[in-house]
Design a protein around this motif. Structure first.
Motif, PDB file in Angstrom:
ATOM      1  N   GLU A 292       0.817  -1.219   0.000  1.00 44.52           N
ATOM      2  CA  GLU A 292       0.000   0.000   0.000  1.00 44.52           C
ATOM      3  C   GLU A 292       0.850   1.268   0.000  1.00 44.52           C
ATOM      4  O   GLU A 292       0.603   2.196  -0.767  1.00 44.52           O
ATOM      5  CB  GLU A 292      -0.943   0.031   1.203  1.00 44.52           C
ATOM      6  N   ASP A 293       1.847   1.304   0.873  1.00 44.17           N
ATOM      7  CA  ASP A 293       2.672   2.517   1.001  1.00 44.17           C
ATOM      8  C   ASP A 293       3.560   2.751  -0.218  1.00 44.17           C
ATOM      9  O   ASP A 293       4.001   3.881  -0.452  1.00 44.17           O
ATOM     10  CB  ASP A 293       3.540   2.434   2.262  1.00 44.17           C
ATOM     11  N   LYS A 294       3.803   1.723  -1.006  1.00 45.51           N
ATOM     12  CA  LYS A 294       4.647   1.876  -2.192  1.00 45.51           C
ATOM     13  C   LYS A 294       3.889   2.514  -3.355  1.00 45.51           C
ATOM     14  O   LYS A 294       4.464   3.266  -4.135  1.00 45.51           O
ATOM     15  CB  LYS A 294       5.205   0.517  -2.630  1.00 45.51           C
ATOM     16  N   VAL A 295       2.600   2.199  -3.468  1.00 42.97           N
ATOM     17  CA  VAL A 295       1.843   2.637  -4.651  1.00 42.97           C
ATOM     18  C   VAL A 295       0.855   3.761  -4.367  1.00 42.97           C
ATOM     19  O   VAL A 295       0.358   4.405  -5.291  1.00 42.97           O
ATOM     20  CB  VAL A 295       1.084   1.443  -5.286  1.00 42.97           C
ATOM     21  N   LYS A 296       0.573   4.012  -3.106  1.00 46.26           N
ATOM     22  CA  LYS A 296      -0.498   4.943  -2.732  1.00 46.26           C
ATOM     23  C   LYS A 296      -0.291   6.348  -3.302  1.00 46.26           C
ATOM     24  O   LYS A 296      -1.197   6.918  -3.922  1.00 46.26           O
ATOM     25  CB  LYS A 296      -0.604   5.004  -1.209  1.00 46.26           C
ATOM     26  N   SER A 297       0.878   6.915  -3.093  1.00 42.84           N
ATOM     27  CA  SER A 297       1.129   8.295  -3.529  1.00 42.84           C
ATOM     28  C   SER A 297       0.995   8.434  -5.039  1.00 42.84           C
ATOM     29  O   SER A 297       0.374   9.383  -5.540  1.00 42.84           O
ATOM     30  CB  SER A 297       2.530   8.747  -3.088  1.00 42.84           C
ATOM     31  N   ALA A 298       1.565   7.495  -5.771  1.00 38.02           N
ATOM     32  CA  ALA A 298       1.521   7.554  -7.233  1.00 38.02           C
ATOM     33  C   ALA A 298       0.096   7.401  -7.749  1.00 38.02           C
ATOM     34  O   ALA A 298      -0.302   8.065  -8.721  1.00 38.02           O
ATOM     35  CB  ALA A 298       2.424   6.483  -7.829  1.00 38.02           C
ATOM     36  N   LEU A 299      -0.687   6.551  -7.112  1.00 37.61           N
ATOM     37  CA  LEU A 299      -2.088   6.385  -7.525  1.00 37.61           C
ATOM     38  C   LEU A 299      -2.884   7.657  -7.249  1.00 37.61           C
ATOM     39  O   LEU A 299      -3.712   8.071  -8.075  1.00 37.61           O
ATOM     40  CB  LEU A 299      -2.715   5.189  -6.797  1.00 37.61           C
ATOM     41  N   PHE A 300      -2.636   8.280  -6.111  1.00 40.00           N
ATOM     42  CA  PHE A 300      -3.300   9.547  -5.801  1.00 40.00           C
ATOM     43  C   PHE A 300      -2.945  10.615  -6.848  1.00 40.00           C
ATOM     44  O   PHE A 300      -3.829  11.307  -7.375  1.00 40.00           O
ATOM     45  CB  PHE A 300      -2.887  10.045  -4.411  1.00 40.00           C
ATOM     46  N   GLU A 301      -1.661  10.750  -7.132  1.00 41.75           N
ATOM     47  CA  GLU A 301      -1.217  11.784  -8.071  1.00 41.75           C
ATOM     48  C   GLU A 301      -1.827  11.560  -9.456  1.00 41.75           C
ATOM     49  O   GLU A 301      -2.302  12.512 -10.096  1.00 41.75           O
ATOM     50  CB  GLU A 301       0.314  11.789  -8.163  1.00 41.75           C
ATOM     51  N   ALA A 302      -1.822  10.325  -9.912  1.00 44.81           N
ATOM     52  CA  ALA A 302      -2.359  10.015 -11.243  1.00 44.81           C
ATOM     53  C   ALA A 302      -3.866  10.250 -11.308  1.00 44.81           C
ATOM     54  O   ALA A 302      -4.378  10.813 -12.288  1.00 44.81           O
ATOM     55  CB  ALA A 302      -2.031   8.570 -11.613  1.00 44.81           C
TER      56      ALA A 302
END
Length: 212
Positions: A109-119
């Protein structure tokens, strides 16, 4: 005489701190900062957040205010924070709910969360392929993604998120529920004087209810 005075001062300060602590705890009121939605708490102490990668307020809570992280850091050892994605915002919301289930299953979760939010905030996600690319760019292998995205475990977590939305009657996000018994009312913090005060009181209210 001086030692006695210092001791008396210490005792007085300790008593004052105890009073202040109880005042702070009692400062959260049902019907204002939180609502009771059930009479009986869940067996497990748990904070559940419902969110959407498309939701700008969820983005602020996660990326700017870091409220979920602060809640997680403050939880007692016997309590957990769970974040569930909702399907009712954004054209790729169902794919994102499934992808988030995969992230939970893989513990990334912590690896992909930020990138998914930004996209999602940039409306840059057009298909599951775009979501897949984010996972692969953040340490998930193609085999893990392709083999897991429609797996039994992920299907179960997708259904658990959907059932949670129905069970708690979630109509807006971010939405926080504590021990299955209380819901945080964001509008109950409208009298705060600053963003930092809002964040502190919001987090403190959640932690107060966890231990209530």
């Amino acid at each position: 005489m001086k030692k006695l005075a210092l001791k008396s001062t210490f005792i007085a300060l300790s008593a004052l701190f105890a009073v202040n602590s109880s005042v702070i705890a009692a400062d959260f009121n049902e019907g204002k900062e939180y609502s009771q939605i059930r009479q009986v708490p869940s067996a497990q102490k748990e904070v559940v957040e419902f969110f959407s990668f498309y939701c700008p307020h969820c983005y602020d809570f996660e990326m700017s205010y870091k409220i979920p992280a602060a809640i997680k850091d403050g939880l007692p050892q016997d309590a957990t924070l769970v974040q569930y994605h909702v399907n009712f915002l954004g054209r790729q919301s169902e794919n994102l709910t499934r992808a988030w289930a995969l992230a939970m299953a893989l513990g990334v979760e912590d690896k992909v969360k930020s990138a998914l939010f930004e996209a999602a905030q940039k409306d840059a996600l057009k298909s599951m392929d775009d979501i897949r690319a984010i996972f692969l760019n953040h340490g998930v292998t193609a085999e893990q993604f392709d083999g897991g995205i429609d797996s039994f475990a992920v299907n179960g977590l997708v259904n658990k998120q959907k059932q949670g939305v129905e069970e708690f009657k979630v109509r807006g996000v971010p939405a926080f529920f504590v021990n299955g018994q209380y819901q945080i009312n964001a509008e109950g913090f409208s009298d705060v004087g600053s963003t930092s005060e809002f964040v502190k009181r919001y987090v403190d209210a959640v932690l107060f209810l966890v231990k209530k």
